[in-house]
Design an enzyme around this catalytic site. Sequence first.
Site, mmCIF file in Angstrom:
data_model
loop_
_atom_site.group_PDB
_atom_site.id
_atom_site.type_symbol
_atom_site.label_atom_id
_atom_site.label_comp_id
_atom_site.label_asym_id
_atom_site.label_seq_id
_atom_site.Cartn_x
_atom_site.Cartn_y
_atom_site.Cartn_z
ATOM 1 N NE ARG A 204 22.442 -34.224 61.856
ATOM 2 C CZ ARG A 204 22.470 -35.116 60.876
ATOM 3 N NH1 ARG A 204 21.366 -35.598 60.410
ATOM 4 N NH2 ARG A 204 23.602 -35.522 60.341
ATOM 5 C CE LYS B 2 36.873 -26.525 46.341
ATOM 6 N NZ LYS B 2 37.585 -27.692 46.844
ATOM 7 C CG HIS C 104 41.957 -23.254 51.432
ATOM 8 N ND1 HIS C 104 41.342 -24.143 50.592
ATOM 9 C CD2 HIS C 104 43.225 -23.704 51.567
ATOM 10 C CE1 HIS C 104 42.201 -25.079 50.244
ATOM 11 N NE2 HIS C 104 43.352 -24.852 50.825
ATOM 12 C CE LYS D 68 46.947 -22.852 49.828
ATOM 13 N NZ LYS D 68 47.413 -23.824 50.795
ATOM 14 C CD GLU E 34 46.080 -31.674 46.564
ATOM 15 O OE1 GLU E 34 45.893 -31.631 47.774
ATOM 16 O OE2 GLU E 34 45.166 -31.838 45.734
ATOM 17 C CG ASP F 42 38.682 -31.037 44.776
ATOM 18 O OD1 ASP F 42 37.904 -30.640 45.667
ATOM 19 O OD2 ASP F 42 39.831 -31.465 45.009
ATOM 20 C CG HIS G 111 41.726 -24.183 45.285
ATOM 21 N ND1 HIS G 111 40.944 -23.388 46.074
ATOM 22 C CD2 HIS G 111 41.612 -25.436 45.796
ATOM 23 C CE1 HIS G 111 40.382 -24.120 47.027
ATOM 24 N NE2 HIS G 111 40.769 -25.373 46.873
ATOM 25 C CE LYS H 216 42.947 -34.473 45.379
ATOM 26 N NZ LYS H 216 43.061 -33.511 46.462
HETATM 27 C C1 BG6 Z 1 40.644 -28.471 48.679
HETATM 28 C C2 BG6 Z 1 40.358 -29.640 47.797
HETATM 29 O O1 BG6 Z 1 39.809 -27.385 48.350
HETATM 30 O O2 BG6 Z 1 42.006 -28.070 48.540
HETATM 31 C C3 BG6 Z 1 41.295 -30.793 48.112
HETATM 32 O O3 BG6 Z 1 39.013 -30.048 47.961
HETATM 33 C C4 BG6 Z 1 42.738 -30.336 48.096
HETATM 34 O O4 BG6 Z 1 41.098 -31.889 47.232
HETATM 35 C C5 BG6 Z 1 42.946 -29.073 48.913
HETATM 36 O O5 BG6 Z 1 43.530 -31.399 48.622
HETATM 37 C C6 BG6 Z 1 44.332 -28.513 48.707
HETATM 38 O O6 BG6 Z 1 44.569 -27.484 49.619
HETATM 39 P P1 BG6 Z 1 46.049 -27.149 50.113
HETATM 40 O O7 BG6 Z 1 45.883 -25.939 50.960
HETATM 41 O O8 BG6 Z 1 46.525 -28.347 50.880
HETATM 42 O O9 BG6 Z 1 46.864 -26.916 48.887
#
Ligand code: BG6
Length: 483
Positions: free
Chosen positions: A51, A148, A178, A182, A216, A235, A240, A330
């Site tokens: 936008r 996502k 994603h 990897k 993480e 999430d 993943h 986290k």
């Molecule tokens: C994302 C999540 O899809 O993947 C995040 O929404 C997360 O919360 C992230 O931190 C982790 O990705 P990566 O590639 O850093 O392991």
Amino acid sequence: MVSRVIPVESFDLVLFGATGDLARRKILPSLFHRFQIGQFDDSSRIIGSSRSKLDRAGFQSLVADAIREFGQAGEVSEGDISAFVETLDYVAVDARGDAGWSELKAHLRDDRVRAFYLSVGPSLFPEIAERLSATGIATVESRIVLEKPFGHDLASAKALNSALRKHFSESQIYRIDHYLGKETVQNLMALRFANSLFEPLWNSTHVDHVQITVAESIGVEGRGEYYDRSGAMRDMVQNHLMQLLCLTAMEPPARFTPNSVRDEKVKVIEALEPVTQENIARGQYRGKNGDSYLDHAGNPASTTESFIAMKVQVANWRWSGTPFYLRTGKCLRQRESEIAVHFRDPPHNIFAGAAGVHGNVLVIRLQPDEGITLRTTIKDPGPGGMRLTSANLDMTFADSLPEAGRPQDAYERLIMDVIRGNQTLFMRGDEVEAAWAWADPIIEGWAHSGGAQPQLYDQGSSGPEDALLLMHRDHRRWRSIGD
Ligand code: BG6
């Protein structure tokens, strides 16, 4: 080094949400790096769209800054940035109104691969798809790429799939997870299906259990509002970790083609047993001085989990009796993701009296230090009789394959696959729905018990006590995070 880069066809890529965080941090720097190595040239166009009332020069300078900030350290040169920004264009489009669509159409060329990347909130997916179709911008050959979250539950995922399928066929839809981009995740398939050593042992006769960890060290600061509606289950696990589980557990596909691979993944999801609440541990990180989960989420009464561990059973011939333990969270001790396949102990110990005969553990390290380790039992060197000890056969890709060069960001591979028209590393609609069909009852389970309060854990730890108990109960132990 001989260049292994296979150029892609010339394309027009429209990037919706082009000024947003994901575009600046990941998508545009990834495109830059693939331009830099010559995978595409300036006959291709990347048309930014949002936008914001920017002109082409304004967008070019925004992208140049993003590359300087988020491009791979040591790999970014000003000369390459200047050449890359020549591929950029910008059209302000109102996703919810009429403004900008005819101008966007005028920017697109008939003889190019045409792709639309929706790096926008999911509530905009149906509207943008509808307008792309109504304006004739989308052709039957165009590709649409979605980020996502793909739905919030089974019902919303189904609604989204059917909204998209009104305008795009499944073969045009690229749903990104994603993790599939990897390198090490792809390596899992190479390890399993390009080597004869592991596959005969890859079953419940030989594998005691599997641990999948995505730890993480960062918290949810800055994304608290989104995260609080999702939690670790939506999430990370539904997507993943589910992908990692599928690639570890699936049967060998007959061919490495998009539908053969995805068919096998769907079968794994459909074989998952429902997970009962006693096989789940949920946690929430505490903190001092305003940095607890509750502070970051901006919701003092939140019962959302920032950590989850669970025991999952794949009910089929290959895996019956071999549990898969998943865990993600986290603010843990370290950023560390791995799949650890724990083989059973040898059936008989010939070294009477020698302690230390343990099952082998094959660890596929996703990040950091991507690589593969096999824990073996060996004779402890030197005098002292037949003493046994553990040692690792260790392969870090960066050391073993130095010619591979800089690490690739997952998005690089995935965006180029969109242009190539290869859907192998993207989630199919039925796969996403199957994953929600498995996840929904689990989430409803704790929602019905009054939002079941997650157990608090310290930042920098390896998660809540309950997660340890989940393993101890089965006389097993988690691998330690961050040693
Ligand atoms: C994302 C999540 O899809 O993947 C995040 O929404 C997360 O919360 C992230 O931190 C982790 O990705 P990566 O590639 O850093 O392991």
